[in-house]
Structure formats: C-alpha cells, structure tokens
Design an enzyme around this catalytic site. Structure first.
Site, mmCIF file in Angstrom:
data_model
loop_
_atom_site.group_PDB
_atom_site.id
_atom_site.type_symbol
_atom_site.label_atom_id
_atom_site.label_comp_id
_atom_site.label_asym_id
_atom_site.label_seq_id
_atom_site.Cartn_x
_atom_site.Cartn_y
_atom_site.Cartn_z
ATOM 1 N N ASN A 12 0.755 -1.253 0.065
ATOM 2 C CA ASN A 12 0.106 0.132 0.181
ATOM 3 C C ASN A 12 1.005 1.189 -0.013
ATOM 4 O O ASN A 12 1.456 1.296 0.986
ATOM 5 C CB ASN A 12 -0.958 -0.040 1.254
ATOM 6 C CG ASN A 12 -1.746 1.110 1.415
ATOM 7 O OD1 ASN A 12 -1.770 1.791 0.576
ATOM 8 N ND2 ASN A 12 -2.240 1.328 2.654
ATOM 9 N N LYS A 14 0.321 4.372 -0.191
ATOM 10 C CA LYS A 14 -0.420 5.597 0.406
ATOM 11 C C LYS A 14 -0.432 6.784 -0.639
ATOM 12 O O LYS A 14 -0.433 6.649 -1.652
ATOM 13 C CB LYS A 14 -0.024 5.643 1.889
ATOM 14 C CG LYS A 14 -0.025 4.636 2.688
ATOM 15 C CD LYS A 14 0.086 4.491 4.025
ATOM 16 C CE LYS A 14 -0.055 3.418 4.861
ATOM 17 N NZ LYS A 14 0.037 3.429 6.079
ATOM 18 N N HIS A 111 -9.535 1.361 4.705
ATOM 19 C CA HIS A 111 -8.078 1.421 5.299
ATOM 20 C C HIS A 111 -8.535 2.392 6.559
ATOM 21 O O HIS A 111 -9.201 3.344 6.416
ATOM 22 C CB HIS A 111 -7.224 2.147 4.346
ATOM 23 C CG HIS A 111 -5.925 2.054 4.986
ATOM 24 N ND1 HIS A 111 -5.399 2.980 6.141
ATOM 25 C CD2 HIS A 111 -5.015 0.961 5.008
ATOM 26 C CE1 HIS A 111 -4.085 2.694 6.268
ATOM 27 N NE2 HIS A 111 -3.988 1.508 5.635
ATOM 28 N N GLU A 113 -6.968 4.660 7.800
ATOM 29 C CA GLU A 113 -6.581 6.166 7.260
ATOM 30 C C GLU A 113 -7.829 6.753 6.661
ATOM 31 O O GLU A 113 -8.270 7.829 7.015
ATOM 32 C CB GLU A 113 -5.223 6.382 6.331
ATOM 33 C CG GLU A 113 -4.188 5.955 7.277
ATOM 34 C CD GLU A 113 -3.039 5.660 6.479
ATOM 35 O OE1 GLU A 113 -2.782 5.794 5.390
ATOM 36 O OE2 GLU A 113 -1.908 5.220 7.283
ATOM 37 N N GLU A 186 -5.671 -4.982 10.088
ATOM 38 C CA GLU A 186 -4.810 -3.949 10.632
ATOM 39 C C GLU A 186 -4.937 -3.453 12.034
ATOM 40 O O GLU A 186 -5.727 -2.406 11.860
ATOM 41 C CB GLU A 186 -4.515 -2.886 9.435
ATOM 42 C CG GLU A 186 -4.180 -3.374 8.249
ATOM 43 C CD GLU A 186 -3.617 -2.670 7.451
ATOM 44 O OE1 GLU A 186 -2.353 -2.689 6.678
ATOM 45 O OE2 GLU A 186 -4.106 -1.635 6.854
ATOM 46 N N GLY A 192 2.470 2.167 10.818
ATOM 47 C CA GLY A 192 3.223 3.329 10.439
ATOM 48 C C GLY A 192 3.841 3.508 11.827
ATOM 49 O O GLY A 192 4.628 4.407 11.951
ATOM 50 N N SER A 232 3.156 -2.291 10.316
ATOM 51 C CA SER A 232 4.813 -2.352 10.453
ATOM 52 C C SER A 232 5.252 -3.743 10.034
ATOM 53 O O SER A 232 6.238 -3.948 10.744
ATOM 54 C CB SER A 232 4.977 -1.998 11.655
ATOM 55 O OG SER A 232 4.743 -0.581 12.048
#
Ligand code: PGA
Length: 277
Positions: A12, A14, A111, A113, A186, A192, A232
């Site tokens: 991904n 992003k 996702h 985010e 996730e 991250g 991660s």
C-alpha cells in the site's frame, strides 16, 4: 498460511509515488526481481498461489499499469479506494468502470486512514464493497482495533462489529463464496508506528475473523478467504508472521516503498509457500 489458500503480499503506497516515480519504481522492481526472487517464488507467482500486488495512488494507476505490463506482468495492481456507484455526482471519487477501463480489477477498502481521517464508516465501506463486488472486482477490506480498544479488551468485539457492518449478508450460495473478498487485519496501533502485533496476537485476531466468516457464510467461504496482516510488516518480521496458520499474507505500507525491501517481502511469501508444500 495454508497452501490451499495461497499467499498475497500487497504494498500500500498511500500518498507516495506520482506517475513518473511509479514508472521508474516499477521498472526497477522488474530489473531487480531477476536476482531477488528465487525459482521457488517465481513458480509460486506463475501458479497464482503467490500473488504480489502494488496499491499506488489513483493518479499513478495508469503509469503502474503500463509499466507492469513490460517490467513484471504478474505483478497485480489495486486502487486504494473506489466508489460503489458506476457514475454520478460524487466529486473527488473514482468509479469501478474507470478502473476497469485501465485494467484494474482489485480495490482496497476501509483502510483505517480512510476511516479515521476521511470519515469513512462501516456503512460507506459496505456500499462501496457491494457495488464493486457486483461489478466483478476483488476487494480487500481493512479492519482493526485502536490501541484504546485493545487495552480495554474490546479487540474481538470491534472486529466482529466491523465485519458485521461492512460485509453484505449472503447465504451459502451468495457472492461471498466466489472468493473475491480478502480481509486485511490491521491493528491501528501498529500502522506506521514500528510496533508490530506479535505473531500470536495476529493469529488470535485472524482466528476470530475466520470463525466469524465460518459462522456467517459457511466453512467453504471461511476456508478460502485470504486474511492478511498489516501494521509495520518488514522483511525482518514477515517470516514469523507468515508461519501462523490463519495469516495468508501481508498488507505493507512503508516497507513496500523500497524496491529491495518489497522484493524481500515477496520472496518471504514464496519461501513460506514452499515450506508448506
Ligand atoms: P505500515 O502500513 O506497513 O507502514 O505500518 C500498513 C498499512 O497501512 O497498510
């Protein structure tokens, strides 16, 4: 992982790599893979048991498509999001037919985010998912708990709520059974942050997800659904994560943006598959 289901390694990107950078990056991947990927991994990719995927930003998708075709035809490409309607007054959105027009058949949805920063909810994710499934896309549905939810012991309840909210109800003969939904677990606290769930934590969550799929859609649907871990993941920790029976691959952000690191992740997928055969 289970060799019957296979392995998916998805990168991904992003909001990284514009069209020109994408063309350069994919060409580089294509060149480096000759040395970075073993015969075993190549065989896995050729048989389709191992899938390598990149998920570039929308504007870079045509460049990715064109570069992949020459540099590495087996590399699959997904969009980071798409609307469920085929067209309409939805400023800023992207439709399935537009993606299909350039040969994109996979879409990431929900996702964290998108949920945390752009107001997406289980309801918006579900309508995107239903529309895209109807149009023949494979979707990768992301779910996962926050740190506060984990610390208060709510992980399982959150996962079940997200699955109930985002997945369509369907009987055993429903569309879920055709294998076009991938789930990505996730944990938000691992994205991250450099903090990875332990292999045991990942397995525990994946087992909850698979048990829910089984209860709602039957054994066959549950057994064939790929459940990816994300948060991660990097070449140093992927091997251990892939040893877990219900972890069928990885959704990787940061470590997918470096060609050597991405290829090492794909190679780890090939090795995991090889060991289990
Ligand atoms: P990360 O991102 O690998 O950089 O933690 C994962 C993701 O957000 O999909």
């Amino acid at each position: 992982m289970n060799p019957k289901r296979g392995i998916l390694i998805a990168g991904n990107w992003k909001m990284h790599l514009g069209p020109k950078e994408t063309a350069v990056f994919v060409a580089d991947l294509g060149k480096r893979r000759q040395n970075a990927i073993s015969g075993q991994t190549r065989a896995g990719l050729q048989s389709g048991k191992l899938r390598a995927m990149i998920i570039p930003p929308a504007l870079s998708l045509p460049a990715a498509r064109a570069s992949v075709d020459t540099a590495w035809p087996e590399l699959q490409i997904a969009a980071q999001n798409a609307h469920g309607e085929k067209k309409g007054a939805f400023t800023g959105e992207l439709s399935g037919p537009m993606l299909a027009d350039i040969g994109i058949r996979h879409v990431l949805l929900g996702h964290s985010e998108r949920r945390q920063l752009f107001g997406e909810t289980d309801t918006t994710v579900r309508s995107r998912l239903e529309g895209l499934l109807d149009q023949g896309f494979e979707v990768i549905l992301c779910i996962g708990e926050t740190l506060a939810e984990r610390e208060s012991g709510d992980t399982q309840a959150v996962l079940l709520r997200q699955l109930a909210g985002a997945l369509p109800d369907s009987g055993p003969s429903g569309r879920f059974l055709d294998g076009r939904i991938v789930i990505a677990y996730e944990p938000v606290w691992a994205i991250g942050t450099g903090k990875t769930a332990t292999p045991a934590q990942a397995q525990e969550a994946h087992a909850v997800i698979r048990a829910d799929l089984q209860a709602r859609f039957g054994t066959q649907a549950a057994e064939r659904t790929l459940i990816l871990y994300g948060g991660s993941v990097k070449p140093e920790n992927i091997k251990e994560i892939l040893t877990q029976p219900d972890v069928d691959g990885a959704l990787v952000g940061g470590a997918s943006l470096d060609a050597a690191s991405y290829l090492a992740l794909v190679e780890a997928g090939g090795q995991a598959l090889g060991h289990s055969l």
